[in-house]
Motif scaffolding. Structure first.
Motif, PDB file in Angstrom:
ATOM      1  N   PHE A   1       0.853  -1.180   0.000  1.00  0.00           N
ATOM      2  CA  PHE A   1       0.000   0.000   0.000  1.00  0.00           C
ATOM      3  C   PHE A   1       0.890   1.232   0.000  1.00  0.00           C
ATOM      4  O   PHE A   1       1.971   1.225   0.568  1.00  0.00           O
ATOM      5  CB  PHE A   1      -0.895   0.015   1.247  1.00  0.00           C
ATOM      6  CG  PHE A   1      -1.747  -1.220   1.362  1.00  0.00           C
ATOM      7  CD1 PHE A   1      -2.954  -1.323   0.694  1.00  0.00           C
ATOM      8  CD2 PHE A   1      -1.317  -2.304   2.126  1.00  0.00           C
ATOM      9  CE1 PHE A   1      -3.728  -2.468   0.778  1.00  0.00           C
ATOM     10  CE2 PHE A   1      -2.091  -3.447   2.219  1.00  0.00           C
ATOM     11  CZ  PHE A   1      -3.298  -3.523   1.542  1.00  0.00           C
ATOM     12  N   TYR A   2       0.420   2.275  -0.674  1.00  0.00           N
ATOM     13  CA  TYR A   2       1.210   3.498  -0.668  1.00  0.00           C
ATOM     14  C   TYR A   2       0.244   4.653  -0.715  1.00  0.00           C
ATOM     15  O   TYR A   2      -0.907   4.513  -1.148  1.00  0.00           O
ATOM     16  CB  TYR A   2       2.154   3.533  -1.884  1.00  0.00           C
ATOM     17  CG  TYR A   2       1.446   3.692  -3.204  1.00  0.00           C
ATOM     18  CD1 TYR A   2       0.869   2.586  -3.830  1.00  0.00           C
ATOM     19  CD2 TYR A   2       1.297   4.935  -3.807  1.00  0.00           C
ATOM     20  CE1 TYR A   2       0.180   2.716  -5.022  1.00  0.00           C
ATOM     21  CE2 TYR A   2       0.616   5.078  -5.000  1.00  0.00           C
ATOM     22  CZ  TYR A   2       0.059   3.966  -5.609  1.00  0.00           C
ATOM     23  OH  TYR A   2      -0.622   4.100  -6.778  1.00  0.00           O
TER      24      TYR A   2
ATOM     25  N   THR B   1      -2.383  10.841  -4.064  1.00  0.00           N
ATOM     26  CA  THR B   1      -2.600   9.598  -4.786  1.00  0.00           C
ATOM     27  C   THR B   1      -2.266   8.440  -3.856  1.00  0.00           C
ATOM     28  O   THR B   1      -1.710   8.642  -2.770  1.00  0.00           O
ATOM     29  CB  THR B   1      -1.733   9.551  -6.060  1.00  0.00           C
ATOM     30  OG1 THR B   1      -2.096   8.387  -6.803  1.00  0.00           O
ATOM     31  CG2 THR B   1      -0.259   9.458  -5.717  1.00  0.00           C
TER      32      THR B   1
ATOM     33  N   ASN C   1      -3.122   3.850  -3.212  1.00  0.00           N
ATOM     34  CA  ASN C   1      -4.146   2.820  -3.359  1.00  0.00           C
ATOM     35  C   ASN C   1      -4.924   2.609  -2.074  1.00  0.00           C
ATOM     36  O   ASN C   1      -5.769   1.748  -1.986  1.00  0.00           O
ATOM     37  CB  ASN C   1      -3.553   1.503  -3.877  1.00  0.00           C
ATOM     38  CG  ASN C   1      -2.580   0.890  -2.902  1.00  0.00           C
ATOM     39  OD1 ASN C   1      -2.126   1.567  -1.987  1.00  0.00           O
ATOM     40  ND2 ASN C   1      -2.281  -0.364  -3.093  1.00  0.00           N
ATOM     41  N   THR C   2      -4.594   3.364  -1.045  1.00  0.00           N
ATOM     42  CA  THR C   2      -5.415   3.358   0.158  1.00  0.00           C
ATOM     43  C   THR C   2      -5.005   4.577   0.967  1.00  0.00           C
ATOM     44  O   THR C   2      -4.008   5.233   0.658  1.00  0.00           O
ATOM     45  CB  THR C   2      -5.218   2.066   0.964  1.00  0.00           C
ATOM     46  OG1 THR C   2      -6.191   2.012   1.985  1.00  0.00           O
ATOM     47  CG2 THR C   2      -3.846   2.006   1.605  1.00  0.00           C
ATOM     48  N   ARG C   3      -5.785   4.892   1.970  1.00  0.00           N
ATOM     49  CA  ARG C   3      -5.413   6.028   2.811  1.00  0.00           C
ATOM     50  C   ARG C   3      -4.714   5.497   4.047  1.00  0.00           C
ATOM     51  O   ARG C   3      -5.324   4.850   4.879  1.00  0.00           O
ATOM     52  CB  ARG C   3      -6.652   6.820   3.214  1.00  0.00           C
ATOM     53  CG  ARG C   3      -7.408   7.388   2.037  1.00  0.00           C
ATOM     54  CD  ARG C   3      -8.656   8.095   2.508  1.00  0.00           C
ATOM     55  NE  ARG C   3      -8.358   9.349   3.178  1.00  0.00           N
ATOM     56  CZ  ARG C   3      -8.205  10.501   2.528  1.00  0.00           C
ATOM     57  NH1 ARG C   3      -8.317  10.556   1.235  1.00  0.00           N
ATOM     58  NH2 ARG C   3      -7.933  11.594   3.200  1.00  0.00           N
TER      59      ARG C   3
ATOM     60  N   THR D   1     -11.189  -1.091   1.262  1.00  0.00           N
ATOM     61  CA  THR D   1     -10.745   0.226   0.873  1.00  0.00           C
ATOM     62  C   THR D   1     -11.329   0.564  -0.496  1.00  0.00           C
ATOM     63  O   THR D   1     -11.269  -0.232  -1.417  1.00  0.00           O
ATOM     64  CB  THR D   1      -9.219   0.241   0.764  1.00  0.00           C
ATOM     65  OG1 THR D   1      -8.707  -0.495   1.823  1.00  0.00           O
ATOM     66  CG2 THR D   1      -8.704   1.639   0.765  1.00  0.00           C
ATOM     67  N   GLN D   2     -11.887   1.724  -0.552  1.00  0.00           N
ATOM     68  CA  GLN D   2     -12.446   2.141  -1.826  1.00  0.00           C
ATOM     69  C   GLN D   2     -11.302   2.447  -2.765  1.00  0.00           C
ATOM     70  O   GLN D   2     -10.477   3.296  -2.513  1.00  0.00           O
ATOM     71  CB  GLN D   2     -13.305   3.399  -1.613  1.00  0.00           C
ATOM     72  CG  GLN D   2     -14.047   3.844  -2.832  1.00  0.00           C
ATOM     73  CD  GLN D   2     -15.311   3.025  -3.060  1.00  0.00           C
ATOM     74  OE1 GLN D   2     -15.892   2.548  -2.109  1.00  0.00           O
ATOM     75  NE2 GLN D   2     -15.699   2.872  -4.301  1.00  0.00           N
TER      76      GLN D   2
ATOM     77  N   ASN E   1      -4.830  -7.416  -3.919  1.00  0.00           N
ATOM     78  CA  ASN E   1      -3.964  -6.726  -2.970  1.00  0.00           C
ATOM     79  C   ASN E   1      -4.771  -6.117  -1.832  1.00  0.00           C
ATOM     80  O   ASN E   1      -4.327  -6.055  -0.694  1.00  0.00           O
ATOM     81  CB  ASN E   1      -3.168  -5.646  -3.707  1.00  0.00           C
ATOM     82  CG  ASN E   1      -2.126  -4.998  -2.832  1.00  0.00           C
ATOM     83  OD1 ASN E   1      -1.273  -5.686  -2.273  1.00  0.00           O
ATOM     84  ND2 ASN E   1      -2.192  -3.690  -2.684  1.00  0.00           N
ATOM     85  N   GLN E   2      -5.984  -5.678  -2.166  1.00  0.00           N
ATOM     86  CA  GLN E   2      -6.831  -5.097  -1.136  1.00  0.00           C
ATOM     87  C   GLN E   2      -7.453  -6.164  -0.252  1.00  0.00           C
ATOM     88  O   GLN E   2      -8.107  -5.831   0.728  1.00  0.00           O
ATOM     89  CB  GLN E   2      -7.965  -4.275  -1.774  1.00  0.00           C
ATOM     90  CG  GLN E   2      -7.506  -3.128  -2.633  1.00  0.00           C
ATOM     91  CD  GLN E   2      -6.977  -1.968  -1.822  1.00  0.00           C
ATOM     92  OE1 GLN E   2      -7.153  -1.942  -0.619  1.00  0.00           O
ATOM     93  NE2 GLN E   2      -6.314  -1.034  -2.464  1.00  0.00           N
TER      94      GLN E   2
ATOM     95  N   ASP F   1      -1.839   3.768 -10.892  1.00  0.00           N
ATOM     96  CA  ASP F   1      -1.796   4.986 -10.085  1.00  0.00           C
ATOM     97  C   ASP F   1      -2.430   6.132 -10.875  1.00  0.00           C
ATOM     98  O   ASP F   1      -2.154   6.316 -12.052  1.00  0.00           O
ATOM     99  CB  ASP F   1      -0.343   5.315  -9.747  1.00  0.00           C
ATOM    100  CG  ASP F   1      -0.241   6.526  -8.867  1.00  0.00           C
ATOM    101  OD1 ASP F   1      -0.632   6.414  -7.689  1.00  0.00           O
ATOM    102  OD2 ASP F   1       0.191   7.578  -9.368  1.00  0.00           O
ATOM    103  N   ARG F   2      -3.267   6.887 -10.179  1.00  0.00           N
ATOM    104  CA  ARG F   2      -4.036   7.938 -10.842  1.00  0.00           C
ATOM    105  C   ARG F   2      -3.123   8.942 -11.536  1.00  0.00           C
ATOM    106  O   ARG F   2      -3.299   9.274 -12.706  1.00  0.00           O
ATOM    107  CB  ARG F   2      -4.865   8.663  -9.764  1.00  0.00           C
ATOM    108  CG  ARG F   2      -5.903   9.616 -10.279  1.00  0.00           C
ATOM    109  CD  ARG F   2      -6.683  10.190  -9.108  1.00  0.00           C
ATOM    110  NE  ARG F   2      -5.828  10.968  -8.229  1.00  0.00           N
ATOM    111  CZ  ARG F   2      -5.503  12.246  -8.466  1.00  0.00           C
ATOM    112  NH1 ARG F   2      -5.975  12.847  -9.532  1.00  0.00           N
ATOM    113  NH2 ARG F   2      -4.723  12.897  -7.642  1.00  0.00           N
ATOM    114  N   LEU F   3      -2.115   9.395 -10.817  1.00  0.00           N
ATOM    115  CA  LEU F   3      -1.229  10.392 -11.392  1.00  0.00           C
ATOM    116  C   LEU F   3      -0.400   9.791 -12.515  1.00  0.00           C
ATOM    117  O   LEU F   3      -0.141  10.426 -13.526  1.00  0.00           O
ATOM    118  CB  LEU F   3      -0.302  10.953 -10.311  1.00  0.00           C
ATOM    119  CG  LEU F   3      -1.002  11.750  -9.220  1.00  0.00           C
ATOM    120  CD1 LEU F   3       0.013  12.196  -8.191  1.00  0.00           C
ATOM    121  CD2 LEU F   3      -1.709  12.954  -9.821  1.00  0.00           C
TER     122      LEU F   3
END
Lengths: 555, 421
Positions: free
Chosen positions: A103-104, A115, A117-119, B31-32, B153-154, B396-398
């Protein structure tokens, strides 16, 4: 079948009960050695686990750090916001061989997620927890690692607080941001297990070795004890010979104590054998005499001779009976298990009664028996004692004096002065003195202790002064000694110096003069007639209540 | 444009984070993740086009298709409980490729009521994420490796432990949750007549020599731009998840990819969202060359269209592997696991090799249709896309925004001014 079972049960039961009651030395030693060993082993294991986990965490935290730094290098300002060109290698680094979940997240100065993939939370703000470690990374920012429970999974979180490079007026320069990466702990746990199992094997090996050493060591250390036990068990039960075997120092003391005990037992046995020998000798002599008289009389035809022989036999028999009774009382006195209870009794009454009982007999034998009681204690000399024993003791002393050629025998009752007397020790102050003085030959000072032994004939060296016919069996003083011991009294033998005694005991001048005169009259002038004084120092006691008084005085 | 989208995504995440504690199961990560719709502007989650197939004992059942409407949101209502399948597979895998295998499995288990739903990869993930706790899927299969990896992964995937699954090669699975089911080269397809024309122009005897590699394609575009103007077709990476994945992988292979993109842009390449659309355009003669197609689809299609030739590039071939997992909240996890176990068994793999073009990964399966065969023929040119966290980076969004803006920039670059001598 049943009987066998029963007998077996009967045999087993006591043995198990004894083993329950007493802890064996072997088990005690083992438990004292093994319980600390166990505790130490547990502590070592816990420590090994903690250090293994620590090492694994440190190794894997370097990966987190590398990943954080790699990502941080890619953060820049673009299109009016923080921009990150996420390097795939940074995430692959985190995944490791264990295929961890990764996770980052990139968070800007306001805490807004840019950005990710999770908070993820900030490890710095959470760093108060137990598994946090923080490192200052110089200018590049603050690095923190922490274990977190994140939505049902245990994660290791690393976060890096830093700021954008660059300089100038542009507000975006120096913009703070935070990168957080996390991965699952499986790789760490695998490494921890690997490291831990290594130390587990080492510790287990050591434990087994220590166990063996302790078991063997305790057995070896206790083997002298077993040797000692065997040596004692294999001895001849009648033998009292000292033990001769080499033992460790601690057991040597035990062996020496045992040997001392054996030596005492040997002395006791020698004494007993001698006593028995003496007693049988003493009894045999008069019995042989009786037999000789009877034989002599039988050969004689003269009835007068028979009469004389019978008279002689009667005297010998009564002497023998007296000896036997003395032996009996001595045996009774020496038996510690049958000692009569001591009760309060009045000594002046006892002394008067004794004197009046013996007066006639002594008078017939030409001995002057007197009584001297200090007036201040007359009728108040109470002590704890056994009346018949004290009377017996006094009778023996009077008898002794008569037999050893005294002409004047005085029974005295006095009290040690409580103050000022240099001659009497402090411990005897206030004691009552019950004594018998005579003007006989006396005993040399160095032999006084010996005469207390049974059958010791103090008169032997100067037998010419003591006629054999009048000689006692030598038991009187031994009996007195036994009585004194039973009464916790102190027994002293001293010269009956009439003159000095006269000074301490008022009202005895006349007797003293007579003693001296009487001594010279007997004609044995070449031997100094020092006389003998035997004193019993008895502990006084308060008089009993008045209702008991009459009963005791009557007795 | 990018900025506003970013804000929208953030506010949504925040709203959902309020709901999170309510939805949280201890073992399930909910996680969303950023919705696929945010990244792919061409994707419309409302238009849920899907194919569906009901099977019992190998026979398709048509009657049950009436329930399709109520399944649109992926949740069951009381009304259609009686129509619940014993094994429901949600996939991004076209029916013609998998139908023979589904039928075979169905025959093998005659009492099993199977339901197969095919969606686009983006729609598949969006449907699942709408209600991950109430999913009806017993098995999720998708060609979008990144999306599948992100879900696993989630923590959405169940750990599986049947023997065939545990024996599966390590580089073809992730943990014991995500399994590669196929081995599909990414290919080019060209019309034979166009190739013949181009060969004639270059004076080549064998028309195949015209297009054998990526380099050849770039060379054609550079040298015959006018001939090929509007005659090239490929994925639009801005609207298609698969197209984006291939583009990223291509870019990773070589920076010369960007010259290829620019060349395609200058040749007014047409952009579509699916391999099927490309194949149809080829069949209809609207285009001559299609770039980056899913191999199995192309091969299957070419069987009935002899005018098309499938070209496996010789310089490098991207290999896509369809990833499957059993959702943690699957209604019949054992059924999903059993199907996957059969698929990955040597028997299943033999069927895969013989009856489909999906490619059998099993190390013991040899011959045509197996990964082993492809490896022997192409050797080092194979470039399987790694199953790993690198896939996350592509999502990744960015990173996507950066990549797509560059792609757009390159694609729309004006043609260089050619100075005529």
């Amino acid at each position: 079948m049943n009987a066998a079972d029963n007998s077996e049960g009967a045999v087993n039961e006591p043995s198990t009960s004894t083993s329950n009651r007493s802890i064996s030395l072997y088990h005690r030693l083992l438990s004292w050695l093994l319980i600390p060993l166990l505790a130490l082993g547990t502590v070592l294991l816990v420590q090994a686990f903690l250090s293994a986990r620590d090492a694994a965490d440190r190794a894997y935290d370097r990966l987190l750090e590398a990943s954080l730094v790699t990502i941080a290098e890619q953060v820049k300002w673009q299109d009016g916001q923080l921009w990150l060109d996420l390097p795939p290698a940074a995430l692959e680094m985190l995944a490791t061989d264990a295929q961890e979940r990764v996770f980052y997240s990139l968070v800007d100065a306001d805490g807004e997620q840019v950005t990710g993939n999770t908070r993820l939370p900030d490890a710095n703000t959470l760093a108060a927890g137990p598994h946090a470690s923080q490192e200052a990374l110089g200018r590049s920012g603050e690095l923190a690692f922490r274990d977190i429970a994140w939505q049902g999974q245990a994660l290791r979180l690393g976060s890096l607080e830093t700021r954008l490079g660059g300089w100038g007026d542009d507000p975006r320069h120096g913009q703070r941001f935070s990168i957080r990466v996390a991965h699952t702990r499986e790789g760490r746990e695998a490494l921890t297990r690997e490291l831990f199992s290594g130390s587990l094997i080492r510790i287990a090996g050591m434990a087994v070795l220590a166990l063996l050493v302790v078991l063997i060591g305790v057995r070896l250390a206790l083997s002298p004890l077993i040797r000692l036990r065997r040596a004692i068990r294999e001895r001849d039960p009648r033998s009292l010979a000292p033990l001769n075997l080499s033992l460790p120092r601690e057991l040597e003391e035990l062996r020496n104590t045992l040997n001392e005990l054996l030596a005492r037992m040997r002395r006791v046995r020698v004494n007993q054998e001698r006593f028995i020998g003496d007693a049988s000798h003493q009894l045999r002599t008069p019995l042989a005499g009786l037999s000789a008289h009877a034989e002599l009389a039988l050969r004689n035809e003269d009835p007068a001779a028979w009469h004389a022989a019978l008279k002689q036999m009667q005297a010998t028999a009564s002497h023998t009976a007296h000896l036997a009774s003395q032996l009996l009382s001595l045996t009774r006195l020496n038996n510690p298990e049958v000692q009569p209870e001591r009760v309060p009794l009045e000594l002046s009454a006892l002394a008067r009664a004794t004197v009046s009982r013996h007066f006639l007999r002594c008078d017939r034998a030409g001995v002057d028996l007197g009584l001297e009681i200090a007036p201040e204690i007359d009728n108040t000399a109470w002590t704890l004692g056994v009346a018949w024993q004290l009377e017996e003791g006094l009778a023996n002393l009077i008898d002794n004096a008569c037999k050893h050629g005294a002409h004047i025998v005085t029974l005295t009752l006095a009290r040690v002065a409580t103050t000022g007397d240099d001659e009497t020790p402090e411990s005897l102050a206030g004691r009552l003195i019950l004594g018998v003085e005579d003007d006989g030959p006396g005993i040399q000072a160095e032999r006084r202790l010996l005469v207390l032994r049974p059958f010791h004939r103090h008169a032997q060296p100067d037998s010419e002064t003591a006629p054999v016919t009048r000689g006692g069996a030598g038991l009187g003083l031994a009996i007195v000694d036994g009585i004194a011991r039973h009464h916790d009294a102190r027994l002293t033998l001293s010269d009956a110096n009439i003159h000095t005694n006269a000074n301490t005991h008022s009202g005895a001048h006349a007797d003293a003069e007579i003693v001296v005169v009487a001594g010279t009259e007997t004609g044995i002038t070449d031997t100094p007639r020092r006389g003998l004084r035997v004193s019993l120092y008895l502990e006084p006691c308060p008089p009993p209540a008045s209702d008991d008084l009459e009963g005791d005085s009557a007795c | 444009m990018l900025a506003t989208r970013g804000r929208r995504a953030r506010s949504r995440t925040r709203r959902s984070s309020l709901l999170l504690p309510v939805l949280l199961l201890p073992s399930l990560l909910l996680t969303q993740v950023a919705s696929a719709a945010d990244t792919y502007p061409g994707f419309d989650p409302q238009s849920d086009e899907h194919q569906t197939l009901w099977l019992r004992n190998g026979q398709p059942l048509k009657r049950l298709d009436t329930t399709a409407d109520s399944m649109r949101d992926g949740t069951a209502t009381d009304a259609n409980v009686s129509h619940r399948a014993d094994l429901e597979i949600h996939a991004a895998l076209d029916l013609p490729e998998i139908r023979p295998l589904l039928v075979r499995y169905s025959r093998k288990h005659p009492d099993l009521l199977m339901h197969y739903v095919n969606r686009s990869a983006l729609s598949l993930e969006a449907t699942y994420l709408k209600a991950p706790l109430k999913t009806r899927a017993d098995l999720m299969i998708s060609s979008a490796m990144g999306l599948q990896y992100r879900l696993a992964n989630q923590g959405h995937a169940r750990a599986l432990d049947t023997p065939n699954l545990l024996a599966w090669p390590d580089n073809s699975r992730w943990r014991n949750e995500l399994y590669a089911m196929s081995f599909e080269p990414i290919v080019m397809v060209a019309r034979r007549d166009a190739m013949q024309r181009l060969a004639d122009l270059d004076g080549l005897r064998n028309p195949r020599d015209v297009l054998r590699s990526h380099r050849d394609l770039w060379h054609l575009l550079e040298t015959r731009r006018d001939v090929l103007r509007g005659r090239i077709i490929t994925y639009d990476p801005r609207a298609s998840g698969s197209g984006f994945t291939y583009a990223v992988s291509d870019a990773r292979q070589s920076p010369r990819y960007w010259t290829l993109v620019r060349a395609m842009g200058q040749a007014d390449a047409r952009l579509v969202n699916t391999t099927g659309a490309m194949l149809e355009a080829l069949a209809e003669g609207k285009v001559d060359i299609a770039y980056n197609l899913v191999g199995p689809y192309a091969v299957t299609f070419a069987r009935t269209h002899p005018e098309l030739e499938v070209i496996v590039p010789e310089d490098y071939v991207l290999i896509q592997r369809r990833l499957a997992f059993v959702p943690r909240q699957a209604p019949h996890p054992e059924a999903g696991e059993a199907f996957l176990d059969w698929w990955l068994s040597s028997e299943g793999q033999q069927r895969v090799a013989n009856e489909s073009e999906l490619g059998a990964l099993h190390p013991e399966v040899r011959g045509e249709g197996s990964a082993h065969d492809l490896r022997e023929r192409l050797g080092d040119a194979l470039r399987p896309i790694d199953i790993g966290p690198g896939l996350l980076a592509t999502l990744d969004r960015l990173k996507q925004a950066s990549f797509l803006s560059r792609w757009t920039l390159e694609f729309q670059a004006p043609p260089p001014v050619i100075q005529e001598k």
